[in-house]
Design a protein around this motif. Structure first.
Motif, mmCIF file in Angstrom:
data_model
loop_
_atom_site.group_PDB
_atom_site.id
_atom_site.type_symbol
_atom_site.label_atom_id
_atom_site.label_comp_id
_atom_site.label_asym_id
_atom_site.label_seq_id
_atom_site.Cartn_x
_atom_site.Cartn_y
_atom_site.Cartn_z
ATOM 1 N N GLU A 144 0.838 -1.197 0.000
ATOM 2 C CA GLU A 144 0.000 0.000 0.000
ATOM 3 C C GLU A 144 0.877 1.253 0.000
ATOM 4 O OE1 GLU A 144 -3.549 2.054 2.642
ATOM 5 O OE2 GLU A 144 -2.936 0.014 3.106
ATOM 6 N N ALA A 145 1.951 1.233 0.792
ATOM 7 C CA ALA A 145 2.882 2.357 0.838
ATOM 8 C C ALA A 145 3.574 2.536 -0.522
ATOM 9 C CB ALA A 145 3.907 2.157 1.939
ATOM 10 N N PHE A 146 3.912 1.441 -1.186
ATOM 11 C CA PHE A 146 4.542 1.509 -2.504
ATOM 12 C C PHE A 146 3.630 2.225 -3.504
ATOM 13 C CE2 PHE A 146 4.585 -0.559 -6.730
ATOM 14 C CZ PHE A 146 5.790 -0.057 -7.195
ATOM 15 N N PHE A 147 2.350 1.819 -3.554
ATOM 16 C CA PHE A 147 1.433 2.463 -4.498
ATOM 17 C C PHE A 147 1.240 3.938 -4.151
ATOM 18 C CE2 PHE A 147 -0.172 -2.041 -4.981
ATOM 19 C CZ PHE A 147 0.431 -2.227 -6.213
ATOM 20 N N GLY A 148 1.207 4.265 -2.873
ATOM 21 C CA GLY A 148 1.118 5.668 -2.453
ATOM 22 C C GLY A 148 2.340 6.469 -2.871
ATOM 23 N N GLN A 149 3.506 5.851 -2.763
ATOM 24 C CA GLN A 149 4.751 6.520 -3.157
ATOM 25 C C GLN A 149 4.789 6.767 -4.666
ATOM 26 O OE1 GLN A 149 7.770 8.633 -2.558
ATOM 27 N NE2 GLN A 149 7.180 7.487 -0.745
ATOM 28 N N ARG A 150 4.261 5.832 -5.442
ATOM 29 C CA ARG A 150 4.180 6.031 -6.902
ATOM 30 C C ARG A 150 3.387 7.298 -7.201
ATOM 31 N NH1 ARG A 150 4.359 2.442 -11.068
ATOM 32 N NH2 ARG A 150 2.342 3.201 -11.765
ATOM 33 N N GLU A 151 2.246 7.439 -6.527
ATOM 34 C CA GLU A 151 1.412 8.623 -6.750
ATOM 35 C C GLU A 151 2.156 9.893 -6.358
ATOM 36 O OE1 GLU A 151 -2.282 8.208 -4.650
ATOM 37 O OE2 GLU A 151 -2.790 6.337 -5.674
#
Length: 187
Positions: A144-151
């Motif tokens: 979840e943190a990875f996808f947030g960081q992408r954004e």
């Protein structure tokens, strides 16, 4: 072991009864997340997919993260692997190709395949007017943190990891970029 239990779909049906949100030290059942809804009420996109989070990492104490991908265009991410999370692909609508290691599976509604941690895998929406796939990560790890960081780094919808910078981001979150996406001419 949770990884083995994910191989049994009846076990998946029982998981939501074990998930509770911790609020002020209390634990209570999670609210229902309806069709076409995101658990946090946000609009999201990952790569070519409209994305809805169904179970947040915090909902399960880090044991599970579940998202739904809605695809209108064929394609998918580059081949990658997770060092710490198993990834379950469950086709809800349309057709998908999922490769785990050397095995290629053609998924239709109701089909699923597990991508165990440490084994390279890749998927692509391959057919139908739309595709919907439920993707579960166990344990939730840093997904979840990875996808947030992408954004937050400005990786726009329509893009999947493919550059050296993308590879560095995947590495930072316990993954590796190991190859290209599934070639469209093989759908």
């Amino acid at each position: 072991m949770l990884r083995r239990s994910l191989l049994s779909l009846p076990a998946l049906a029982l998981l939501p009864t074990r998930l509770y949100a911790a609020v002020d030290g209390t634990r209570r059942p999670l609210p229902r997340v309806g069709a076409d809804q995101d658990r946090a009420g946000k609009e999201r996109a990952i790569g070519l997919s409209e994305t809805r989070y169904k179970v947040l990492t915090s909902d399960s104490g880090g044991d599970l993260f579940v998202l739904e991908q809605l695809n209108r265009r064929k394609g998918g991410p580059s081949r990658h692997l997770h060092h710490h999370e198993d990834e379950l692909f469950f086709c809800l609508e349309g057709e998908y190709i999922v490769e785990v290691g050397e095995e290629r599976s053609h998924l239709k509604p109701g089909d699923c395949v597990l991508g165990p941690r440490g084994i390279p895998h890749v998927w692509a929406f391959a057919g139908g007017p739309i595709g919907r796939m439920l993707i579960s990560f166990a344990p939730a790890g840093k997904m979840e943190a990875f996808f947030g960081q992408r954004e937050s780094r400005g990786i726009k919808p329509g893009q999947y990891a493919s550059t050296k910078e993308d590879a560095a981001l995947l590495h930072e979150f316990g993954m590796e970029l190991v190859g290209p996406p599934i070639a469209p001419d093989t759908f």
